[in-house]
Design a protein around this motif. Sequence first.
Motif, PDB file in Angstrom:
ATOM      1  N   ASP A  73      -2.576   7.416 -41.699  1.00  0.00           N
ATOM      2  CA  ASP A  73      -2.259   8.621 -42.478  1.00  0.00           C
ATOM      3  C   ASP A  73      -0.746   8.655 -42.655  1.00  0.00           C
ATOM      4  OD1 ASP A  73      -1.923  11.086 -43.594  1.00  0.00           O
ATOM      5  OD2 ASP A  73      -2.659  12.226 -41.865  1.00  0.00           O
ATOM      6  N   PRO A  74      -0.216   8.441 -43.874  1.00  0.00           N
ATOM      7  CA  PRO A  74      -0.871   8.331 -45.174  1.00  0.00           C
ATOM      8  C   PRO A  74      -1.659   7.031 -45.348  1.00  0.00           C
ATOM      9  CG  PRO A  74       1.473   7.854 -45.390  1.00  0.00           C
ATOM     10  CD  PRO A  74       1.271   8.326 -43.982  1.00  0.00           C
ATOM     11  N   VAL A  75      -2.544   7.074 -46.367  1.00  0.00           N
ATOM     12  CA  VAL A  75      -3.463   5.947 -46.571  1.00  0.00           C
ATOM     13  C   VAL A  75      -3.830   5.834 -48.055  1.00  0.00           C
ATOM     14  CG1 VAL A  75      -5.555   7.359 -46.203  1.00  0.00           C
ATOM     15  CG2 VAL A  75      -5.613   4.942 -45.637  1.00  0.00           C
ATOM     16  N   TYR A  76      -4.170   4.617 -48.478  1.00  0.00           N
ATOM     17  CA  TYR A  76      -4.710   4.384 -49.829  1.00  0.00           C
ATOM     18  C   TYR A  76      -6.045   5.150 -49.903  1.00  0.00           C
ATOM     19  CZ  TYR A  76      -6.449   1.461 -53.747  1.00  0.00           C
ATOM     20  OH  TYR A  76      -6.943   0.991 -54.936  1.00  0.00           O
ATOM     21  N   PRO A  77      -6.172   6.114 -50.820  1.00  0.00           N
ATOM     22  CA  PRO A  77      -7.303   7.057 -50.749  1.00  0.00           C
ATOM     23  C   PRO A  77      -8.692   6.415 -50.881  1.00  0.00           C
ATOM     24  CG  PRO A  77      -5.716   7.719 -52.471  1.00  0.00           C
ATOM     25  CD  PRO A  77      -5.230   6.429 -51.919  1.00  0.00           C
ATOM     26  N   VAL A  78      -8.768   5.242 -51.440  1.00  0.00           N
ATOM     27  CA  VAL A  78     -10.069   4.585 -51.656  1.00  0.00           C
ATOM     28  C   VAL A  78     -10.827   4.372 -50.336  1.00  0.00           C
ATOM     29  CG1 VAL A  78     -11.127   2.409 -52.425  1.00  0.00           C
ATOM     30  CG2 VAL A  78      -9.329   3.484 -53.788  1.00  0.00           C
ATOM     31  N   TYR A  79     -10.088   3.998 -49.268  1.00  0.00           N
ATOM     32  CA  TYR A  79     -10.771   3.720 -47.993  1.00  0.00           C
ATOM     33  C   TYR A  79     -11.506   4.974 -47.505  1.00  0.00           C
ATOM     34  CZ  TYR A  79      -6.735   0.428 -47.782  1.00  0.00           C
ATOM     35  OH  TYR A  79      -5.744  -0.471 -48.054  1.00  0.00           O
ATOM     36  N   VAL A  80     -10.837   6.100 -47.648  1.00  0.00           N
ATOM     37  CA  VAL A  80     -11.404   7.356 -47.141  1.00  0.00           C
ATOM     38  C   VAL A  80     -12.539   7.831 -48.051  1.00  0.00           C
ATOM     39  CG1 VAL A  80     -10.899   9.795 -46.728  1.00  0.00           C
ATOM     40  CG2 VAL A  80      -9.268   8.053 -46.002  1.00  0.00           C
ATOM     41  N   ASP A  81     -12.235   7.944 -49.345  1.00  0.00           N
ATOM     42  CA  ASP A  81     -13.202   8.550 -50.265  1.00  0.00           C
ATOM     43  C   ASP A  81     -14.534   7.797 -50.274  1.00  0.00           C
ATOM     44  OD1 ASP A  81     -11.174  10.266 -50.868  1.00  0.00           O
ATOM     45  OD2 ASP A  81     -11.060   9.821 -53.001  1.00  0.00           O
ATOM     46  N   THR A  82     -14.482   6.474 -50.170  1.00  0.00           N
ATOM     47  CA  THR A  82     -15.743   5.717 -50.242  1.00  0.00           C
ATOM     48  C   THR A  82     -16.578   5.928 -48.983  1.00  0.00           C
ATOM     49  OG1 THR A  82     -14.548   3.753 -49.487  1.00  0.00           O
ATOM     50  CG2 THR A  82     -14.943   3.968 -51.853  1.00  0.00           C
ATOM     51  N   VAL A 100     -11.493  -0.288 -38.685  1.00  0.00           N
ATOM     52  CA  VAL A 100     -10.171   0.290 -38.902  1.00  0.00           C
ATOM     53  C   VAL A 100      -9.566  -0.359 -40.146  1.00  0.00           C
ATOM     54  CG1 VAL A 100      -9.042  -1.273 -37.260  1.00  0.00           C
ATOM     55  CG2 VAL A 100      -7.933   0.838 -37.894  1.00  0.00           C
ATOM     56  N   TYR A 101      -9.063   0.468 -41.039  1.00  0.00           N
ATOM     57  CA  TYR A 101      -8.427  -0.022 -42.264  1.00  0.00           C
ATOM     58  C   TYR A 101      -6.925  -0.119 -42.031  1.00  0.00           C
ATOM     59  CZ  TYR A 101     -12.710   1.198 -44.897  1.00  0.00           C
ATOM     60  OH  TYR A 101     -13.994   1.280 -45.380  1.00  0.00           O
ATOM     61  N   LEU A 102      -6.365  -1.299 -42.246  1.00  0.00           N
ATOM     62  CA  LEU A 102      -4.914  -1.472 -42.168  1.00  0.00           C
ATOM     63  C   LEU A 102      -4.436  -2.063 -43.485  1.00  0.00           C
ATOM     64  CD1 LEU A 102      -4.466  -3.074 -38.611  1.00  0.00           C
ATOM     65  CD2 LEU A 102      -4.174  -0.663 -39.257  1.00  0.00           C
ATOM     66  N   CYS A 103      -3.263  -1.679 -43.911  1.00  0.00           N
ATOM     67  CA  CYS A 103      -2.715  -2.181 -45.177  1.00  0.00           C
ATOM     68  C   CYS A 103      -1.273  -2.607 -44.930  1.00  0.00           C
ATOM     69  CB  CYS A 103      -2.771  -1.060 -46.225  1.00  0.00           C
ATOM     70  SG  CYS A 103      -2.049  -1.491 -47.814  1.00  0.00           S
ATOM     71  N   SER A 104      -0.978  -3.896 -45.150  1.00  0.00           N
ATOM     72  CA  SER A 104       0.381  -4.399 -44.913  1.00  0.00           C
ATOM     73  C   SER A 104       0.662  -5.554 -45.883  1.00  0.00           C
ATOM     74  CB  SER A 104       0.498  -4.874 -43.463  1.00  0.00           C
ATOM     75  OG  SER A 104       1.769  -5.402 -43.213  1.00  0.00           O
ATOM     76  N   PRO A 105       1.730  -5.462 -46.644  1.00  0.00           N
ATOM     77  CA  PRO A 105       2.667  -4.378 -46.853  1.00  0.00           C
ATOM     78  C   PRO A 105       1.934  -3.095 -47.237  1.00  0.00           C
ATOM     79  CG  PRO A 105       3.436  -6.367 -47.958  1.00  0.00           C
ATOM     80  CD  PRO A 105       2.066  -6.658 -47.468  1.00  0.00           C
ATOM     81  N   ASN A 106       2.448  -2.018 -46.697  1.00  0.00           N
ATOM     82  CA  ASN A 106       1.683  -0.781 -46.790  1.00  0.00           C
ATOM     83  C   ASN A 106       1.864  -0.051 -48.120  1.00  0.00           C
ATOM     84  OD1 ASN A 106       1.467   2.415 -46.076  1.00  0.00           O
ATOM     85  ND2 ASN A 106       0.014   1.157 -44.964  1.00  0.00           N
ATOM     86  N   ASN A 107       0.744   0.348 -48.645  1.00  0.00           N
ATOM     87  CA  ASN A 107       0.712   1.303 -49.738  1.00  0.00           C
ATOM     88  C   ASN A 107       0.269   2.613 -49.093  1.00  0.00           C
ATOM     89  OD1 ASN A 107       0.436   2.732 -52.064  1.00  0.00           O
ATOM     90  ND2 ASN A 107      -1.406   1.682 -52.783  1.00  0.00           N
ATOM     91  N   PRO A 108       1.091   3.640 -49.034  1.00  0.00           N
ATOM     92  CA  PRO A 108       2.274   3.900 -49.847  1.00  0.00           C
ATOM     93  C   PRO A 108       3.636   3.665 -49.186  1.00  0.00           C
ATOM     94  CG  PRO A 108       1.581   5.939 -48.845  1.00  0.00           C
ATOM     95  CD  PRO A 108       0.634   4.864 -48.335  1.00  0.00           C
ATOM     96  N   THR A 109       3.744   3.430 -47.891  1.00  0.00           N
ATOM     97  CA  THR A 109       5.073   3.527 -47.259  1.00  0.00           C
ATOM     98  C   THR A 109       5.973   2.322 -47.515  1.00  0.00           C
ATOM     99  OG1 THR A 109       4.374   2.519 -45.174  1.00  0.00           O
ATOM    100  CG2 THR A 109       4.102   4.913 -45.361  1.00  0.00           C
ATOM    101  N   GLY A 110       5.377   1.199 -47.944  1.00  0.00           N
ATOM    102  CA  GLY A 110       6.168  -0.002 -48.200  1.00  0.00           C
ATOM    103  C   GLY A 110       6.566  -0.743 -46.928  1.00  0.00           C
ATOM    104  N   VAL A 111       6.037  -0.314 -45.771  1.00  0.00           N
ATOM    105  CA  VAL A 111       6.409  -0.935 -44.492  1.00  0.00           C
ATOM    106  C   VAL A 111       5.448  -2.093 -44.182  1.00  0.00           C
ATOM    107  CG1 VAL A 111       6.446  -0.480 -41.992  1.00  0.00           C
ATOM    108  CG2 VAL A 111       7.507   1.135 -43.586  1.00  0.00           C
ATOM    109  N   VAL A 112       5.982  -3.173 -43.593  1.00  0.00           N
ATOM    110  CA  VAL A 112       5.148  -4.329 -43.227  1.00  0.00           C
ATOM    111  C   VAL A 112       5.004  -4.381 -41.713  1.00  0.00           C
ATOM    112  CG1 VAL A 112       4.914  -6.842 -43.364  1.00  0.00           C
ATOM    113  CG2 VAL A 112       6.021  -5.591 -45.215  1.00  0.00           C
ATOM    114  N   ALA A 113       3.783  -4.641 -41.243  1.00  0.00           N
ATOM    115  CA  ALA A 113       3.562  -4.760 -39.800  1.00  0.00           C
ATOM    116  C   ALA A 113       4.051  -6.126 -39.331  1.00  0.00           C
ATOM    117  CB  ALA A 113       2.076  -4.605 -39.489  1.00  0.00           C
TER     118      ALA A 113
END
Length: 411
Positions: free
Chosen positions: A129-138, A180-193
């Motif tokens: 959180d924040p997160v790309y909304p698709v993961y949650v909505d689906t 668990v959904y992870l996004c890297s480089p992150n949308n929206p924060t632009g941070v990379v794990a």
Amino acid sequence: MARLNDHYLKLAAGYLFPEISRRVSAFTEANPKADVIKLGIGDVVLPLSPSVRQAMHDAIDEMATAEGFRGYGPSEGYDFLREAISEHDFASRGVRIHPSEIYASDGSKCDSANIQEIFATDATLAVTDPVYPVYVDTNVMAGRTGGADQGGRYAGIEYLPCTEENSFLPALPDRPVDLVYLCSPNNPTGVVAPRQELQKWVDWARANEAIILFDAAYERFITEDLPHSIYEIEGARECAIEFRSFSKTAGFTGIRCAYIVIPEELEGKGPKGEPVSVAQLWRRRTNTKFNGISYPVQRAAEAIYSEEGRKEVQANIDYYMANAGLILEGLSKAGLTTFGGINAPYVWLKTPGGLDSWQFFDELLEKAHVVGTPGSGFGAHGEGYFRLSAFGIREKVEEAIERITATLGGS
Ligand code: MLT
């Protein structure tokens, strides 16, 4: 009247990007002379590269001959594309992904939306959180959650806050979850794990028999020495699925091509607790619901791995990342606190003057005629933040920075 799917009625509001378009349309109708600069949705603006265009033309010409005509292709994608991906996206970084573990599709949005179908309806999940909304909505649509609270958080989902304090890198869930959904480089924060962060997640997933759904759609925008794939991490083949996309990498948002990687070792639990291959279920789903993407599109995707194609892709990425650099520099000079933008085409900024995300959206739209994305649209912890996309024509990006600076100075 036919009964509807009640779970859809739990969805808090309209999907974020159409809601932004609606507000922008209302503004332009009221202000037809305003020259609005759109740095909201991350949509590419540069024209198709010559290699991509040529490959599509050639494929169409081929299909217009009796010998070259093709009907239905393999649902998972043609071997030529899967082999090119395996070699150039993985083997070149020392990662072993067999072409048969790659499933071509028409977009990472669809893949990251559809993947949940092969898991139990009562599977538990965690999202950042924040997160790309698709993961949650689906998952809401599929009935895996309760209703939303005031802040838009759904009961039953574990939210992992990404804040300035934790450098936008979430802590591990404090209870076991299946997905668990992870996004890297992150949308929206632009941070990379970084590597050790991903290793922490892989170790946790293996210890807890969880599966990581790893969205790496923006990996090509990484400029520093950071992992591009979850499979660069020891043990990830047993616990992770990865999503990749040609959309932003190669300007395919209008052409549509992406892929998902499911290693053969990855297993879930069957009804008696027995291990079942996850790839087997995904293949079954794909064969039932999908007839693959078109041959010309797959040839176009293959073309980005040719020598020329690689150069062209890199040139476009450099262009967008130079935009990101200008946005970062310009906004910092204007006194804003910014994040991301170095290894991702998104700049995440703190809204000034105590404005909430939508108030800042309205202020920028009305005064600067610039569109961004309100952070709160990505989750409760996005409140007070705002995202600017680096996908813009250079002159427009420069103009947007000037207008934002003037607006901040004048507000
Ligand atoms: C975004 O702006 O977050 C993306 O363009 C959305 C997407 O890729 O679906």
